[in-house]
Design a protein around this motif. Structure first.
Motif, mmCIF file in Angstrom:
data_model
loop_
_atom_site.group_PDB
_atom_site.id
_atom_site.type_symbol
_atom_site.label_atom_id
_atom_site.label_comp_id
_atom_site.label_asym_id
_atom_site.label_seq_id
_atom_site.Cartn_x
_atom_site.Cartn_y
_atom_site.Cartn_z
ATOM 1 N N ARG A 15 0.832 -1.200 0.000
ATOM 2 C CA ARG A 15 0.000 0.000 0.000
ATOM 3 C C ARG A 15 0.873 1.258 0.000
ATOM 4 N NH1 ARG A 15 -5.352 -0.155 1.677
ATOM 5 N NH2 ARG A 15 -5.032 1.764 2.886
ATOM 6 N N ASN A 16 1.991 1.199 0.684
ATOM 7 C CA ASN A 16 2.882 2.357 0.705
ATOM 8 C C ASN A 16 3.482 2.619 -0.679
ATOM 9 O OD1 ASN A 16 4.059 4.408 2.529
ATOM 10 N ND2 ASN A 16 5.993 3.503 1.866
ATOM 11 N N TYR A 17 3.761 1.536 -1.414
ATOM 12 C CA TYR A 17 4.324 1.730 -2.751
ATOM 13 C C TYR A 17 3.314 2.382 -3.683
ATOM 14 C CZ TYR A 17 7.215 0.929 -6.826
ATOM 15 O OH TYR A 17 8.002 1.126 -7.946
ATOM 16 N N VAL A 18 2.017 2.149 -3.450
ATOM 17 C CA VAL A 18 0.994 2.824 -4.266
ATOM 18 C C VAL A 18 1.092 4.335 -4.089
ATOM 19 C CG1 VAL A 18 -1.484 3.018 -4.719
ATOM 20 C CG2 VAL A 18 -0.507 0.806 -4.115
ATOM 21 N N LYS A 67 6.796 9.705 9.072
ATOM 22 C CA LYS A 67 6.448 8.687 10.062
ATOM 23 C C LYS A 67 5.397 9.125 11.089
ATOM 24 C CE LYS A 67 8.910 5.279 8.534
ATOM 25 N NZ LYS A 67 9.083 5.824 7.179
ATOM 26 N N SER A 68 5.795 9.359 12.359
ATOM 27 C CA SER A 68 4.809 9.636 13.413
ATOM 28 C C SER A 68 4.343 11.080 13.445
ATOM 29 C CB SER A 68 5.392 9.268 14.783
ATOM 30 O OG SER A 68 5.736 7.904 14.821
ATOM 31 N N GLY A 69 4.836 11.912 12.554
ATOM 32 C CA GLY A 69 4.322 13.284 12.474
ATOM 33 C C GLY A 69 5.411 14.320 12.267
ATOM 34 N N LEU A 70 5.141 15.245 11.380
ATOM 35 C CA LEU A 70 6.039 16.374 11.131
ATOM 36 C C LEU A 70 5.932 17.347 12.298
ATOM 37 C CD1 LEU A 70 7.886 17.457 8.809
ATOM 38 C CD2 LEU A 70 5.900 18.717 7.988
ATOM 39 N N ILE A 84 9.222 13.016 13.809
ATOM 40 C CA ILE A 84 9.511 12.013 14.844
ATOM 41 C C ILE A 84 9.036 10.636 14.372
ATOM 42 C CG2 ILE A 84 9.409 13.623 16.768
ATOM 43 C CD1 ILE A 84 6.583 12.678 17.333
ATOM 44 N N TYR A 85 9.662 9.619 14.963
ATOM 45 C CA TYR A 85 9.309 8.238 14.650
ATOM 46 C C TYR A 85 9.248 7.478 15.967
ATOM 47 C CZ TYR A 85 9.396 3.665 12.355
ATOM 48 O OH TYR A 85 9.097 2.398 11.902
ATOM 49 N N ARG A 86 8.045 7.046 16.353
ATOM 50 C CA ARG A 86 7.866 6.322 17.611
ATOM 51 C C ARG A 86 7.926 4.813 17.356
ATOM 52 N NH1 ARG A 86 3.904 10.413 18.188
ATOM 53 N NH2 ARG A 86 4.468 11.925 19.810
ATOM 54 N N ARG A 87 8.730 4.140 18.157
ATOM 55 C CA ARG A 87 8.817 2.689 18.104
ATOM 56 C C ARG A 87 8.299 2.124 19.424
ATOM 57 N NH1 ARG A 87 12.398 1.011 14.021
ATOM 58 N NH2 ARG A 87 13.580 2.722 13.070
ATOM 59 N N ILE A 134 2.149 4.884 8.864
ATOM 60 C CA ILE A 134 1.908 4.537 10.267
ATOM 61 C C ILE A 134 0.454 4.151 10.481
ATOM 62 C CG2 ILE A 134 1.871 5.444 12.620
ATOM 63 C CD1 ILE A 134 4.659 4.807 11.651
ATOM 64 N N ASN A 135 -0.460 4.935 9.905
ATOM 65 C CA ASN A 135 -1.880 4.615 10.050
ATOM 66 C C ASN A 135 -2.197 3.241 9.462
ATOM 67 O OD1 ASN A 135 -2.402 7.075 11.295
ATOM 68 N ND2 ASN A 135 -2.814 8.114 9.347
ATOM 69 N N ASP A 136 -1.623 2.972 8.276
ATOM 70 C CA ASP A 136 -1.820 1.662 7.665
ATOM 71 C C ASP A 136 -1.282 0.552 8.552
ATOM 72 O OD1 ASP A 136 -3.191 2.381 5.459
ATOM 73 O OD2 ASP A 136 -1.624 1.923 4.008
ATOM 74 N N SER A 137 -0.136 0.792 9.156
ATOM 75 C CA SER A 137 0.471 -0.229 10.003
ATOM 76 C C SER A 137 -0.465 -0.626 11.136
ATOM 77 C CB SER A 137 1.803 0.281 10.575
ATOM 78 O OG SER A 137 2.718 0.567 9.538
ATOM 79 N N TRP A 138 -1.078 0.369 11.764
ATOM 80 C CA TRP A 138 -2.003 0.073 12.858
ATOM 81 C C TRP A 138 -3.254 -0.641 12.357
ATOM 82 C CZ3 TRP A 138 -0.689 -0.106 17.689
ATOM 83 C CH2 TRP A 138 0.339 0.716 18.175
ATOM 84 N N VAL A 139 -3.834 -0.134 11.272
ATOM 85 C CA VAL A 139 -5.080 -0.722 10.761
ATOM 86 C C VAL A 139 -4.852 -2.161 10.311
ATOM 87 C CG1 VAL A 139 -6.818 -0.581 8.945
ATOM 88 C CG2 VAL A 139 -6.072 1.497 10.102
#
Length: 384
Positions: A85-88, A133-136, A151-154, A197-202
């Motif tokens: 989906r990210n590649y789209v 990633k987690s927000g500009l 930022i990028y939250r892990r 990130i949203n896709d990852s959670w969903v």
């Protein structure tokens, strides 16, 4: 400034980010299709075997495999779907879904062109999409470059780790005004997590639900199968055990016949002679009667008369090294009706007075006897 977002007209020619992310030219698409198809086919086959296989062991094993497939197969499928989906989104930017498209007369270390849009910053030469990633958190315009900080939250089981990253985009000499407009656009989406990130959670929640459903279904199917399988095994064991007991009983009775024939007529004489050990020939046993020695004694504290018949080769092997012997007691059987250096470890009833008793060494009594012998050896003898 280029890009369809400068116009209110829709762009139906752009690929849509939906479903599994299956689009023409998407390198992840074949792997997504293969993984989902193979996993789905495996689940269907295993479910069919679990429900309809003729053998209970086949159904049980298929249910266990279904449990592991359901728990593990969605993980690679979820990862592939997220990146597909990210590649789209990259394909959309390549097709015009951007706010600005800058080219450079001299190639930079990131390439000679860049596309900037709501999805992030795409460097075509590197095929890399920086999606914040987690927000500009900040956009800064310098005289010769734009600086994007995000930022990028892990997440882990114990803590959340936040990384601060930045991306620098050189500003072409004739794009300073566009850069200012881009800064204003990007400041409107500060703090918004990226679609990745949203896709990852969903996708993670969906695949987690699939995993949970398949695992629960597998457990619900496997538990009754395990119960039935154990019952079948127990029934088979009970049948085999009963057959074994019948055979062993016949063996015990056959070997007991000469013991009973020789000893019972001599009980009165043996009792009068007192406690002692006899060799088989002293009592009239034949060489083929499988008798090694006969021990006669009296129970403690009842003083009842008992006889132990040790064999050259025990009729039945005992458990964990115990030895089987024919045992007669004149009265009620008790733990004190055997020599003190032995202790009982089970028995088989032969007649009202005779048992086939399994004996094992009494370690505490042996240790005590050994200590007493050592003490005797260490005691000096008085001079005559």
């Amino acid at each position: 400034m280029e890009g369809y977002l400068n116009s209110s007209a829709p762009r139906p020619d752009l690929p849509e980010v939906r479903g599994l992310g299956i689009t023409p030219g998407n390198p992840f698409a074949p792997f997504v299709i293969g993984t989902v198809a193979v996993s789905g086919l495996a689940v269907v086959i295993l479910l069919g075997l679990t429900l309809f296989a003729p053998e209970i062991d086949t159904r049980y094993n298929a249910g266990l495999v279904l449990l592991f497939v359901g728990a593990l197969a969605p993980i690679p499928a979820a990862i592939l779907v997220i990146y597909s989906r990210n590649y789209v989104r990259i394909q959309r930017m390549q097709a015009g879904d951007y706010w600005a498209h800058w080219t450079y007369p001299v190639e930079t270390r990131r390439g000679n062109e860049v596309m900037l849009g709501q999805s992030g910053i795409y460097w075509p030469d590197r095929r890399k999409l920086v999606d914040f990633k987690s927000g500009l958190v900040e956009v800064e315009q310098m005289p010769d470059e734009l600086i994007f900080r995000y930022i990028y939250r892990r997440y882990s089981k114990s803590a959340t780790y936040t990384e601060r990253k930045e991306e620098r985009v050189p500003i072409p000499y004739n794009k300073v005004d566009e850069a200012g407009e881009l800064v204003q656009r990007y400041r409107k989406i500060l703090g918004v997590p990226s679609d990745f990130i949203n896709d990852s959670w969903v996708v993670a929640w969906i695949m987690g639900g699939v995993m949970l459903a398949v695992v629960l279904l597998s457990i619900l199917l496997v538990l009754p199968l395990e119960s039935t399988r154990n019952q079948i095994k127990n029934d088979a064991w009970a049948t085999q055990y009963s057959a074994t007991r019948v055979v062993e009983t016949a063996m015990l009775e056959r070997a007991f016949a000469p013991v009973q024939r020789v000893l019972e007529p001599q009980f009165a004489a043996l009792k009068a002679a007192g406690a002692r050990t006899y060799q088989p020939e002293e009592l009239g046993f034949k060489a083929g009667d499988n008798v090694r020695e006969v021990i006669v004694g009296f129970c403690v504290p009842s003083e009842a008369f008992y006889v132990l018949v040790w064999q050259k080769q025990p009729v039945i092997d005992g458990f964990l090294g115990s030895v089987g012997v024919y045992h007669y007691v004149e009265g009620d059987w008790g733990y004190g009706c055997i020599p003190p250096l032995w202790q009982p470890d089970g028995l088989r009833t032969i007649t009202e007075d005779w048992n086939y008793v399994f004996l094992k060494a009494n370690r505490s009594a042996l240790a005590t006897a050994f200590a007493l012998e050592l003490q005797k050896l260490g005691t000096p003898t008085a001079a005559p």
